[in-house]
Design a protein around this motif. Structure first.
Motif, mmCIF file in Angstrom:
data_model
loop_
_atom_site.group_PDB
_atom_site.id
_atom_site.type_symbol
_atom_site.label_atom_id
_atom_site.label_comp_id
_atom_site.label_asym_id
_atom_site.label_seq_id
_atom_site.Cartn_x
_atom_site.Cartn_y
_atom_site.Cartn_z
ATOM 1 N N ARG A 1 1.000 -1.035 -0.008
ATOM 2 C CA ARG A 1 0.102 0.067 0.202
ATOM 3 C C ARG A 1 0.924 1.220 -0.033
ATOM 4 N NH1 ARG A 1 -4.557 -1.530 4.679
ATOM 5 N NH2 ARG A 1 -4.905 -3.455 3.942
ATOM 6 N N THR A 2 0.301 2.354 -0.641
ATOM 7 C CA THR A 2 0.982 3.723 -0.293
ATOM 8 C C THR A 2 0.719 4.194 0.731
ATOM 9 O OG1 THR A 2 -1.010 4.806 -1.287
ATOM 10 C CG2 THR A 2 0.585 3.976 -2.910
ATOM 11 N N GLU A 3 1.221 5.483 1.311
ATOM 12 C CA GLU A 3 0.730 6.017 2.507
ATOM 13 C C GLU A 3 -0.552 6.747 2.105
ATOM 14 O OE1 GLU A 3 2.800 9.293 -0.287
ATOM 15 O OE2 GLU A 3 2.867 7.172 0.073
ATOM 16 N N MET A 4 -1.164 7.178 3.246
ATOM 17 C CA MET A 4 -2.520 7.817 2.938
ATOM 18 C C MET A 4 -2.081 9.292 2.816
ATOM 19 S SD MET A 4 -5.477 8.208 5.661
ATOM 20 C CE MET A 4 -4.495 9.139 7.112
ATOM 21 N N ILE A 5 -2.724 10.185 2.021
ATOM 22 C CA ILE A 5 -2.601 11.434 2.195
ATOM 23 C C ILE A 5 -3.859 12.245 2.414
ATOM 24 C CG2 ILE A 5 -1.997 13.431 0.512
ATOM 25 C CD1 ILE A 5 -0.588 11.656 -1.238
ATOM 26 N N LEU A 6 -3.798 13.164 3.235
ATOM 27 C CA LEU A 6 -4.895 13.754 3.976
ATOM 28 C C LEU A 6 -5.289 14.850 3.045
ATOM 29 C CD1 LEU A 6 -3.843 14.238 7.630
ATOM 30 C CD2 LEU A 6 -5.445 12.743 6.793
#
Length: 514
Positions: free
Chosen positions: A49-54
């Motif tokens: 998974r990629t990181e989460m971007i807010l």
């Protein structure tokens, strides 16, 4: 299989999205992209998974996916985007923003693809799109064959002495946050005070993380030109000057182009399919025929076309494949032809995709009379004509692959051997799939893995361009058949272009070192 490529190449994927659906009420979606891989049937597994971007509807994810790439395999990928609403690992309770399926081959051949995001019902997820691009790994190559001082490269180095008397070797270290880390050790040159090491390769990532200005350290067991000081000897021996000097005669950063460099640099693979319609295949109306017109849509020829075609179609930009037959009597004159388009359109023998090849084959089969003999040379010379035209361009933009599917013994062996020897000097490879249970010793002879093929007139092939695989060995396993058939092709492409010192046509499209 001598010469086959068995080591995987690393491909790094970068993901970005645009115009994602806004699923949150008081803020924008918080997207994350999960990558799923499928290499065997319908089972998907999560790769990462990629990181989460807010609060972002146009995310550019920093997390990369590094995959092992195999040309001869269909590597299915699925990129699923979610709006993360909680702290649980399970994505099932997060809002689904859409997904995209493709193959790693499609990414490699296009270098970058942008597709719409689709919901589970295959409807567009608003105006959302996803872009996937790839990056290759490169290697640092060292040679020790011509005089040139190591420090001319402006590489920082520190020389130390590891005394193995006259059995010298070199060690290359990369700088890390925790100190120096061994990246490569050369072979030992036994009993030699003036050693010359064989050329060797070090992945740029392993040596300096892809940063060519980062310091490296070279340590040697014996040194020339640069003084080697042994602290113990210096302390206890009067008049001690050094334990020798080291000279790395030649060291430079070279770009060694790989199969992926050529494919991602704009080289097109052009596939031509040739099908054996000789009488030895049996009456197509009989279930025992290799050309059996099966109500279920299966025979060995169709299986071979589907297996190989599923892989190769990702590397042809327009997916238009010329398909020919040989060894049949064709209407309206019923003369035997060893080179006829199976769609019966000599001015446009191209079929749209592998599905088009299959449809043309199925339509052609009841309209021709299986006959003979089994002559290979005409169709080989036909494909070689286009490869010869491509060679005159003096670029690495086109490479031709002839896929021949046949059931038996060749009747024009001398002419076939001569045609292959001539084609070996062209940007061209030949893949032969043998169907049925005939004697394929002639095919094994053409697939000259042990020594280069020689024509009856004494001409020797410039390289091995033929790969033969008997269909019966795989008993319907399409994936294994495709892997075996296509295993040697990447090396054949690279060896040809390297022999002519031809670089990828679009060098500017080459990606940065990874």
């Amino acid at each position: 299989m001598p010469g086959a490529t068995h080591l995987a190449t690393k491909v790094e994927l970068t993901i970005s999205c645009e115009n994602l659906m806004d699923m949150d009420v008081f803020s924008k979606s918080d997207p994350l992209c999960a990558l799923y891989i499928n290499t065997s049937g319908s089972q998907w597994y999560e790769f990462g998974r990629t990181e989460m971007i807010l609060n972002c509807l146009n995310p550019k994810f920093a997390k990369k996916f590094v995959l092992e790439y195999y040309f001869e395999m269909v590597q299915k990928l699925k990129f699923s985007v979610y709006d993360i609403d909680n702290n649980t690992y399970d994505l099932g309770d997060d809002d689904f923003l859409g997904e995209m399926e493709c193959t790693l081959g499609q990414i490699v051949s296009s270098r970058q693809i942008t597709r719409p995001l689709l919901l589970k019902n295959n409807r567009h997820a608003g105006r959302g799109t996803i872009t996937v691009s790839g990056i290759l790994s490169v290697f640092l190559t060292f040679q020790t064959d011509t005089p040139k001082y190591f420090n001319e490269l402006k590489l920082h180095h520190e020389i130390k002495q590891f005394l193995w008397w006259s059995d010298p070797f070199l060690e290359f270290f990369k700088q890390t946050e925790t100190g120096w880390q061994l990246a490569h050790r050369t072979e030992v040159v036994n009993n030699n005070l003036n050693p010359v090491w064989k050329p060797f390769r070090i992945p740029l990532r392993s040596l300096c993380g892809g940063e060519v200005e980062r310091p490296i350290k070279v340590c040697s067991s014996f040194q020339v030109e640069f003084e080697c000081i042994n602290p113990k000897k210096l302390a206890r021996k009067r008049g001690y000057k050094n334990s020798g000097v080291i000279c790395i005669r030649h060291c430079q950063v070279l770009t060694e182009y790989t199969f992926l460099d050529y494919i991602m640099g704009g080289c097109q693979l052009n596939f031509t399919i040739a099908i054996d319609f000789t009488g030895s295949n049996g009456d197509p109306s009989s279930p025992r025929s290799l050309h059996y017109i099966n109500p279920d849509g299966y025979n060995e020829y169709l299986a071979a076309i589907w297996a190989v075609g599923a892989v190769i179609q990702d590397y042809d930009s327009n997916k238009m494949f010329p398909a020919f037959g040989f060894g049949a009597q064709i209407p309206p004159t019923w003369q035997v032809s060893h080179e006829f388009p199976i769609n019966f359109n000599p001015s446009n023998p191209f079929c749209a995709g592998i599905e088009g090849v299959v449809a043309a084959y199925q339509k052609c089969l009841p309209e021709v009379k299986l006959y003979g003999p089994t002559n290979f040379a005409p169709i080989i010379n036909h494909a070689a004509h286009f490869a010869r035209q491509a060679l005159r361009q003096n670029t690495a933009s086109q490479y031709y692959v002839l896929l021949m599917i046949t059931d038996g013994v060749i009747t024009d062996m001398d002419q076939t051997a001569a045609a292959i020897v001539e084609a070996s000097r062209l940007p061209m490879s030949i893949i032969i799939v043998g169907v049925g249970n005939a004697d394929f010793s002639a095919m094994e002879f053409l697939d000259s893995d042990d020594k280069l093929l020689r024509s009856p007139w004494g001409d020797v092939a410039a390289r091995d361009i033929v790969q033969f695989v008997p269909f019966r060995t795989f008993q319907g396993n399409r994936m294994a058949l495709a892997q075996s058939v296509l295993a040697e092709l990447p090396d054949q492409v690279v060896s040809f272009f390297n022999s002519y010192n031809l670089k990828p046509p679009n060098k500017s499209s080459q990606f940065s070192p990874s």
